[in-house]
Design an enzyme around this catalytic site. Structure first.
Site, PDB file in Angstrom:
ATOM      1  N   HIS A  12       7.931 -14.056 -20.674  1.00  0.00           N
ATOM      2  CA  HIS A  12       8.483 -13.261 -19.585  1.00  0.00           C
ATOM      3  C   HIS A  12       7.835 -13.639 -18.252  1.00  0.00           C
ATOM      4  O   HIS A  12       6.745 -14.223 -18.206  1.00  0.00           O
ATOM      5  CB  HIS A  12       8.288 -11.775 -19.855  1.00  0.00           C
ATOM      6  N   GLU A  71      14.410  -7.830 -18.224  1.00  0.00           N
ATOM      7  CA  GLU A  71      14.648  -8.224 -16.832  1.00  0.00           C
ATOM      8  C   GLU A  71      14.526  -9.735 -16.658  1.00  0.00           C
ATOM      9  O   GLU A  71      15.269 -10.329 -15.847  1.00  0.00           O
ATOM     10  CB  GLU A  71      13.669  -7.491 -15.912  1.00  0.00           C
TER      11      GLU A  71
END
Length: 475
Positions: A12, A71
């Site tokens: 991430h 996200e």
């Protein structure tokens, strides 16, 4: 299509927890979001992924359910499917995106404590080992390895589908990426602990080989040992330069002596600040007395103690039945270990040896057997071996009752016959008063004690009589 040609692991992007670790004290780990810089990293990763793919590639995403990974996936898809500056051959509607909880981050134990305690925990983990150290109220890397193993197996089964996409993308976390590779390529625990973390939005690319069908890792993983060697080499060059500038000669093996300086290990287990756990704890009185009794017995020794067994409790246990007195107290006066071993007249016992059914010799005298029989209640239920030798007795109608005198007479008569070597095949008048069951387990209405032609009933009756005799007794 079957197996994908590429498996890409992506860590991430930068999250708020990466910039400020104290945020985990108030925000759950799975709700930590990306920073503005992290969003830009995710969009750049989408452009890099787009440049790696072929126009005819199909994609399938698996992402951790944590907010920062979801996200990151959104940022990657935003630029991957964008028509700016050029039209993209990859459309969002043609892609499959799955949330996979087994790819979540290692559990660090709900809300994290203060920074000082977390720093102490990281130092303790470094000394204990990153793979097996379990975070308090959380997970160890070994726990994460177990669930990643299950995901790998599920993923491998999906590779058998003909319509599986050509590129599989896993958006996960740094430790989970290393654990995934450890499971896939069978890394050792030592090599896993030597691996450094993966950078934000770094791609770990696994490419399938056409000839073998195996996946080769295209990345060179960074390790801590390599970093230490690089730093040691840089430090050695700097020292050589300083010595050359001042015109001094370098001492031989100076660097080796510095590296070989022993470091005192930190003590994490036990009670580093001093133990006070016994302040409010007291051992039970009976346990304390038993322990003291065992220690004294080991020191003083008894005639029946076997020295070769190092004075253990088993070695001090005498081979006799414990006689329970009327008063059951914590005092050791009734402890058989405190009394001398009983004297056994072997000469007398050998004359009256009666073997048990399994062939083990018994040195219990006839008098002892009679005394034990007198202590039984007046109404005693005899357990029968039954046809299956499991204690069942089909057709048994009622319990058999014997008085003390009957038991005495029967035991004495049996003992005399066994001692004299006599055997009898007939039925005793005092034998069982019940009819034997037939092969179906039922008692015929017109049956008597047994028929002369029924060999099975005679065998059962003989086995029952031997079971009730002294020969079949085991004390």
């Amino acid at each position: 299509m079957g197996r994908p040609r590429l498996i890409i692991l992506i860590r991430h992007a930068q999250s708020e927890g990466n910039k400020n670790r104290e945020i985990h004290q108030t925000i759950p780990d799975h709700r930590v979001k990306l920073t503005p810089e992290g969003w830009q990293q995710a969009r750049d990763a989408g452009l890099r992924l787009r440049s790696m793919l072929r126009p005819d590639d199909t994609l399938q995403f698996y992402t951790s359910p944590y907010r920062r990974t979801r996200e990151t996936t959104e940022g990657i898809l935003e630029t991957l499917t964008s028509d700016d500056p050029d039209p993209s051959p990859f459309k969002r509607v043609n892609m499959k995106v799955y949330e996979e909880p087994r790819l979540r981050e290692q559990d660090f134990g709900n809300f994290q404590p203060c920074s000082a305690e977390m720093e102490r925990m990281w130092q303790e983990r470094a000394d204990y080992g990153h793979f097996f150290y379990r975070i308090p109220n959380g997970e160890s890397a070994a726990d994460a390895y177990d669930r990643v193993s299950g995901f790998n197996e599920s993923l491998w089964r999906q590779f058998g589908d003909d319509d599986f996409p050509s590129v599989c993308v896993l958006v996960t976390h740094g430790l989970m990426s290393r654990v995934f590779l450890m499971k896939w390529y069978h890394f050792s625990v030592e090599y896993f602990e030597d691996l450094r973390n993966v950078n934000h939005c770094e791609f770990l690319i696994m490419e399938k080989q056409k000839d073998s069908g195996k996946y080769d890792l295209k990345n060179k993983l960074r390790t801590w040992s390599e970093l230490r060697r690089e730093r040691a080499a840089i430090k050695a060059k700097e020292e050589d330069k300083e010595l050359t500038d001042v015109g001094k000669e370098k001492e031989p093996n100076k660097l080796e002596r510095q590296n070989s300086t022993p470091v005192a290990p930190r003590k994490w287990g036990g009670c580093p600040q001093g133990c006070n756990h016994g302040k409010n704890f007291k051992i039970r009185r009976d346990l304390a007395e038993l322990r003291q009794h065992d220690e004294n017995s080991a020191k003083n020794g008894y005639p029946h103690v076997v020295p070769e067994l190092n004075g253990s409790i088993a070695s001090r246990r005498i081979p006799a039945k414990k006689v329970q007195g009327p008063n059951n107290s914590d005092d050791d006066s009734d402890d058989p270990r405190a009394r001398p071993a009983p004297h056994i007249d072997v000469t007398k016992a050998q004359e009256e040896v009666v073997s048990s059914p399994d062939g083990t010799p018994s040195f219990i005298t006839i008098d002892d057997r009679l005394r034990n029989a007198l202590k039984t209640p007046q109404k005693s239920t005899f357990l029968h071996i039954g046809r299956d030798f499991g204690g069942t007795y089909s057709g048994h109608a009622s319990e058999e009752e014997f008085s003390e005198n009957d038991a005495r007479e029967r035991l004495a008569a049996k003992a005399a016959r066994v001692k004299n070597g006599e055997r009898t095949n007939g039925r005793e008048p005092s034998a069982t008063r019940h009819a034997h069951a037939n092969k179906l387990g039922d008692v015929p209405n017109n049956s008597d004690q047994g028929s002369d032609g029924d060999n099975e009933a005679e065998d059962l009756d003989k086995a029952e009589k031997e079971d009730r005799s002294i020969r079949g007794s085991v004390y």
